[in-house]
Write an enzyme that holds these catalytic residues in place. Structure first.
Site, mmCIF file in Angstrom:
data_model
loop_
_atom_site.group_PDB
_atom_site.id
_atom_site.type_symbol
_atom_site.label_atom_id
_atom_site.label_comp_id
_atom_site.label_asym_id
_atom_site.label_seq_id
_atom_site.Cartn_x
_atom_site.Cartn_y
_atom_site.Cartn_z
ATOM 1 N N LYS A 12 -45.242 34.241 78.375
ATOM 2 C CA LYS A 12 -45.401 35.513 79.097
ATOM 3 C C LYS A 12 -44.117 35.843 79.861
ATOM 4 O O LYS A 12 -43.033 35.566 79.366
ATOM 5 C CB LYS A 12 -46.643 35.448 80.001
ATOM 6 C CG LYS A 12 -47.900 35.037 79.212
ATOM 7 C CD LYS A 12 -49.189 35.212 79.946
ATOM 8 C CE LYS A 12 -50.344 34.757 79.056
ATOM 9 N NZ LYS A 12 -51.660 34.938 79.674
ATOM 10 N N HIS A 96 -51.932 41.200 72.228
ATOM 11 C CA HIS A 96 -52.391 40.321 73.308
ATOM 12 C C HIS A 96 -53.220 41.132 74.301
ATOM 13 O O HIS A 96 -52.968 42.315 74.517
ATOM 14 C CB HIS A 96 -51.185 39.692 74.017
ATOM 15 C CG HIS A 96 -51.613 38.620 74.972
ATOM 16 N ND1 HIS A 96 -52.005 38.906 76.256
ATOM 17 C CD2 HIS A 96 -51.740 37.279 74.816
ATOM 18 C CE1 HIS A 96 -52.357 37.768 76.851
ATOM 19 N NE2 HIS A 96 -52.203 36.773 75.999
ATOM 20 N N GLU A 98 -53.178 41.345 77.374
ATOM 21 C CA GLU A 98 -52.399 42.028 78.416
ATOM 22 C C GLU A 98 -51.750 43.301 77.869
ATOM 23 O O GLU A 98 -51.581 44.280 78.585
ATOM 24 C CB GLU A 98 -51.363 41.049 79.000
ATOM 25 C CG GLU A 98 -52.051 40.019 79.902
ATOM 26 C CD GLU A 98 -51.515 38.607 79.810
ATOM 27 O OE1 GLU A 98 -50.344 38.414 79.432
ATOM 28 O OE2 GLU A 98 -52.289 37.671 80.114
HETATM 29 P P1 13P Z 1 -53.961 30.956 79.834
HETATM 30 O O1 13P Z 1 -53.823 29.732 78.973
HETATM 31 O O2 13P Z 1 -53.071 30.958 81.032
HETATM 32 O O3 13P Z 1 -55.406 31.235 80.170
HETATM 33 O O4 13P Z 1 -53.460 32.199 78.949
HETATM 34 C C1 13P Z 1 -53.954 32.361 77.667
HETATM 35 C C2 13P Z 1 -53.153 33.402 76.981
HETATM 36 O O5 13P Z 1 -53.204 34.560 77.312
HETATM 37 C C3 13P Z 1 -52.281 32.973 75.873
HETATM 38 O O6 13P Z 1 -51.810 34.057 75.153
#
Ligand code: 13P
Length: 251
Positions: A12, A96, A98
């Site tokens: 990210k 994704h 997000e």
């Molecule tokens: P986390 O492992 O922090 O929950 O995030 C998952 C994710 O969005 C991977 O793309």
């Protein structure tokens, strides 16, 4: 059907160049201990070149966190698949949660990104997943079906290895709340059925489906024991060398 497990780290918007180099070096070491599985890391764009220089020739794959469908053009802030291939990427995360929920990317846009990735020779890691509200309303399977049908609309495959799907329930991302292995397996098996409806049997059976959402060292083993879970897409725990090493080396 043999599907090689894939452990992917989505960094990210984290790491500067030096942190990225160090983390990548630790990933290379861990991956070398378990040649029976594939490992991919997706650093921020600013660290792609540095990470590529660390992982070149090691078998660890480089991924991008998104990809635009055009090769070039007036698309401020976007990066094309050709550019990503040029810097050494073999995969790109697409759709994704997000991107869908924070940045408002639509199913149609995600479909174009999936096609753009494939056209430039990248393997899209196509993400889907329901929100808590949708799960509580009993809409999970319908949401997954809509996302799969929209995202893969007229996406042709000649080989199941060209596509990776990631099931990431939105309520499990970054919350410390993992889906139980039974919840994850149920969703994965449903997704596998959808893929079998869209593609020839042998192609559908080769497509890897990753689970993502609070994957940690203490839940990776049980998740990976499920029939239709072929790997993990890891966020927070991929930023810590020790915990990601443990996840890579799942038993
Ligand atoms: P986390 O492992 O922090 O929950 O995030 C998952 C994710 O969005 C991977 O793309």
């Amino acid at each position: 059907m043999d599907r090689k497990p894939l452990i992917a780290g989505n960094w990210k918007m984290h790491t500067n160049i030096e942190e990225a180099r160090q983390l990548a070096a630790a990933v290379v070491k861990a991956a070398a201990r378990v040649p029976d599985r594939e490992v991919m890391i997706a650093p921020p764009y600013t660290a792609l070149a540095a990470v590529e220089s660390v992982i070149a020739g090691t078998g660890v794959m480089l991924g991008a966190q998104n990809v635009h469908w055009e090769g070039k053009g007036a698309f401020t802030g976007e990066i094309s698949g050709i550019m990503l291939r040029d810097i050494g990427c073999g995969m790109a995360i697409v759709g994704h949660s997000e991107r869908r929920h924070v940045f408002g990317e639509s199913g149609r846009m995600i479909n174009r990104r999936v096609k753009g990735a494939l056209q430039s020779g990248l393997i899209p890691v196509f993400c889907i997943g329901e929100t808590l509200e949708q799960r509580e309303a009993g809409q999970t399977m319908q949401v997954l079906e809509n996302q799969v049908r929209a995202g893969l609309d007229s996406v042709a495959l000649t080989d199941g290895g060209q596509l990776v799907v990631a099931y990431e329930p939105v309520w499990a991302i970054g919350t410390g709340k993992t889906a139980t292995e039974a919840q994850a397996q149920e969703a994965h098996s449903f997704i596998r059925g959808l893929l079998a409806d869209l593609y020839e049997k042998n192609i559908a059976a080769q497509i890897r489906i990753l689970y993502g959402g609070s994957v940690k060292p203490d839940n990776i083993d049980i998740l990976m024991q499920q029939n239709d879970i072929d790997g993990a897409l890891v966020g927070g725990a991929a930023l810590n060398a020790e915990s990601f090493e443990r996840i890579i080396c799942f038993q």
